[in-house]
Every structure is written in C-alpha cells, then in structure tokens.
Design an enzyme around this catalytic site. Sequence first.
Site, PDB file in Angstrom:
ATOM      1  N   CYS A  82      23.971  12.300 -35.338  1.00 20.42           N
ATOM      2  CA  CYS A  82      24.904  11.251 -34.901  1.00 20.42           C
ATOM      3  C   CYS A  82      26.224  11.885 -34.461  1.00 20.42           C
ATOM      4  O   CYS A  82      26.213  12.681 -33.532  1.00 20.42           O
ATOM      5  CB  CYS A  82      25.073  10.201 -36.004  1.00 20.42           C
ATOM      6  SG  CYS A  82      25.769   8.662 -35.373  1.00 20.42           S
ATOM      7  N   HIS A 185      19.563   8.287 -36.514  1.00 21.90           N
ATOM      8  CA  HIS A 185      19.639   8.597 -37.945  1.00 21.90           C
ATOM      9  C   HIS A 185      18.238   8.819 -38.510  1.00 21.90           C
ATOM     10  O   HIS A 185      17.574   7.854 -38.896  1.00 21.90           O
ATOM     11  CB  HIS A 185      20.317   7.452 -38.696  1.00 21.90           C
ATOM     12  CG  HIS A 185      21.783   7.390 -38.438  1.00 21.90           C
ATOM     13  ND1 HIS A 185      22.685   8.137 -39.158  1.00 21.90           N
ATOM     14  CD2 HIS A 185      22.498   6.701 -37.531  1.00 21.90           C
ATOM     15  CE1 HIS A 185      23.904   7.902 -38.703  1.00 21.90           C
ATOM     16  NE2 HIS A 185      23.823   7.040 -37.714  1.00 21.90           N
ATOM     17  N   GLU A 187      17.446   9.809 -41.340  1.00 20.11           N
ATOM     18  CA  GLU A 187      17.417   9.382 -42.747  1.00 20.11           C
ATOM     19  C   GLU A 187      17.315   7.868 -42.878  1.00 20.11           C
ATOM     20  O   GLU A 187      17.209   7.350 -43.986  1.00 20.11           O
ATOM     21  CB  GLU A 187      18.653   9.928 -43.481  1.00 20.11           C
ATOM     22  CG  GLU A 187      19.970   9.197 -43.226  1.00 20.11           C
ATOM     23  CD  GLU A 187      20.661   9.555 -41.909  1.00 20.11           C
ATOM     24  OE1 GLU A 187      20.021  10.161 -41.032  1.00 20.11           O
ATOM     25  OE2 GLU A 187      21.847   9.196 -41.765  1.00 20.11           O
TER      26      GLU A 187
END
Lengths: 205, 266
Positions: A82, A185, A187
């Site tokens: 990001c 992202h 995650e």
Amino acid sequence: MKPKIAIIGYGMGNLASLHNAFAKVGADVCIAVTPAELEPATHIVLPGVGAFPQGMHQLRTLGFEDAVRRLVGQGRLILGICLGMQLLATEGEEHELTAGLNLIPGRVVRFNAPGLRVPHIGWNDTVSRRTGSLLGDAGAKDCFYYVHSYHFAPADAADVALTSDYGGEFVAGVERGNVMGVQFHPEKSHAAGLNLLKRFVERTA
Amino acid sequence: MFLPMLKRRLIPCLFLQNGLIVRSQEFTQFKQLGNPTAQLERLNDWDADELVYVDITRDGAYDLKRDDLKTASRSDVLSILRDISRHCFMPLSFGGRIRDLETVDAFIANGADKVVINTGVVLNPDLITQVAEKYGSQAMVVAMDVKREADGSYACYSHNGRERLAKPLREWLAEVQQRGAGEIFLNSIDRDGTANGYDLDIVNRVCEWADVPVIACGGAGVFEDFAEVLAKTPASAIAAGNIFNFTENAYRRAKKFLRDAGANVR
C-alpha cells in the site's frame, strides 16, 4: 538460511493483521521499531496506511531510510505494501511533491479519470504481467482488497509486475530485482493474500 | 456516479450480545447462537468479502460486569476482536455502543478496519469528522436504521430503533457525508429478521441520494433476495445476518448463486 521477516513499524497504520498474516503462513516475523532490528532480516516489509509525505518523514526521522537503502543495496529483499509500495518510488505527488526512496523509478499519482469515485476501495481482479511474479506467471489472476487514492506509475514498463483496472488499467504491483511492492492489502485478502505473502517469504535474494 | 469493475460485496453481519453471537428479529428478540471464538474457523471457510460485527448489548448490562449475569465487558469484546483478527484475513468492521474517539481508537488498535456507528454520531455528529480525519473516510461507516412511517416516508432511528430522528433521512444523509462518512450501512428495521426480502424502495432512494457506497441490510430470507438487490438497485454491498447462521455453507452457496446469476461478485 531460514527467512527472517521484519516489518518496519514506523507509526503508519496498524500492523497487527500483517504480522498475524505472516505468522499464519509460518514465517519467522517481527515488527522492527528501530533500524537496528532490521539487521538480522532477510526479508524487509514496508507497510503503511496514510499520506506519502508523512510516511517519508517518519522513515527518515526514525532512521529507517538510510538502513533500508543500505540493506536493500546489499541485496536484502523488500516488499512494500500500500503506502509502503508507493514510498519505493522516486517521488509522490500527494499533498506536495515529495521525494521517495527511489528504489524503483517512477511517480505516485492520483486517480484522475473524470467522475471516478476516489478512493478505490474494495475487491478487484488483479493480473500478473510477467513470469514468476508474486502472483504467479503472466496471466495468473486473483482478487485482492484495495484501499487507496494514489497509485504508482513506474518510469520503466519492465518494472510492472501486476495490474488491475479502476477507470483504466493501473499498476497494482512492481518488481525490480530484490525490490517488490503491491498496492493492495494481502493481509486482508484471504487465501489469495496469504499465498502472495508466502511466495515473498519463499523468495531468495 | 462512475463505479467501474469493483466487486459487489456480500457481507455477513454478526450480532454480539454479552459476548455471544445472537440472531436479531425486528430489533427486539434475540436468540443465542454461540461463542464467537468457536465460529472463527467457520468464518474463514466462508471466504467472506468482509465481516461486520455489531455489539447490541444494552448499555446497562456492561456496567454491571457481574460474572453471575454472564455479561461481557468492553475488554471482552476487544479480546473477541483480537482473536478474530489473528485468524481472519479480511476487512473487519465493528459497531455498537461507540460514543467517542477513544473507543474507535481501541477498536482499530485491536484489529478493526472500520467502525460502524449510528447512535454515537446522532448524539455527536462531530465524531464522524474526528474518525475520518484520523483514520480516513473509508474507516467511518455511518449506520442508518430506517423505518417506513404511516405516511409512506422513511425516518431514521437511533438507540436500537427506540429514538426517532427529527431530521429527515435525506438531510441526515447529506450531513453525514459532508462530515466524512465513507459508507452508509442502511438497515431496515421493518425487515430486520423477517426474511421477507430487502426493502428495495429505500435502498434505491438512499443510493440515489448518496455519493458514497451503500450497504443494504435487513430482510434476506432466500438467495433470490440478494440477487434482487444486485439486479434492481445500485447498492455496493449487501449485508445479512440470520440467513448465514442457519444452514450449512450458506455463504458460499449464496456467492455461487449470485455468480451463476451473472452478478459481479468475488
């Protein structure tokens, strides 16, 4: 050598999910809050949520800028996520033109298609543009979760690893030797994200 | 509004009461469904686009903190959140009983990506601005619980459907957006838990008035209800609670149903 992952903790966003995600794929992971804690790492992760100038300011103030340049210069792997991917660029135009780490030449620009809703938030298809990218071979496709208003425009098309489309194609991932970055992202992207992080962990310099 | 390519989201909405998952019906009846930690593996199997947790514990219940009443404290809810974020890798939203920035800080520090607030921003609209400035608009979801009145108009309610807002819905919507709301979580009180289908009329009205993504909630009974929202309204996301809790693999089957129906879902 067993990979050692260090996530740079420089005050730009919450790192718990990212730490948990690396732990989930079985990686030896820590959050480095001082540059000294980066030294043992084979794999450096530069995360971040927030504005480009603030991100660079934090990296510099905490002494991470020099450490990252030196370690990456020695061949350690780095993954920007990001804002972290954006900071790999030569410069960013968010708020005011600000110099980045310049590990991959290019500029970070705002989405500017007329009428396009910015930020770009949500799940979007993402495609690999080259052999052996973090997403797999050229044409490999998966869906990832994005939250951003700016995107990386590399100077050299050879550095483009992944693309996505939001009012036009944009670069979703860059790779240049040991330097990698993804705009989304991982995650927050379920198995697709965990697989990508696993491929990063399995990379060797 | 120009909204290219983005997947339309299907969001399971889980209601927490005294630290347990419950089902909700018309905002008044609740039935316990189990321990949130025990559900974690199931939630991962669902491969959901996003999860919304709403803590509907009545305010007084927490303050007692008496074990014999089996009430969970705020710290218990934060520990539930920490457990979830250790095991679930998707966007997580938390709502319920959030009245100030300190509480938002605690949720985000413990793994929430977004907060969902209704009563807290009705009582203090400036909270929207504070959250948006600190974490970005995408982290600030304003919940609007709406009910059709006798005259056919819609009104917003706070305090779990007990207090009617004096401001007309459209005016309140404009205000929350101007203050920095990044998304609207639109819940129909009339349809909550009824399984009678979504109120397409209000979903369409709010989508037309809103500049930010709208999540439609309340009334899903069968998968066709989801398909209907996607086909007949521009809502960015659909949320539902009960439908996912009662039958095996409902989330995955719903996604497959929508893909087969040609919807742009993940």
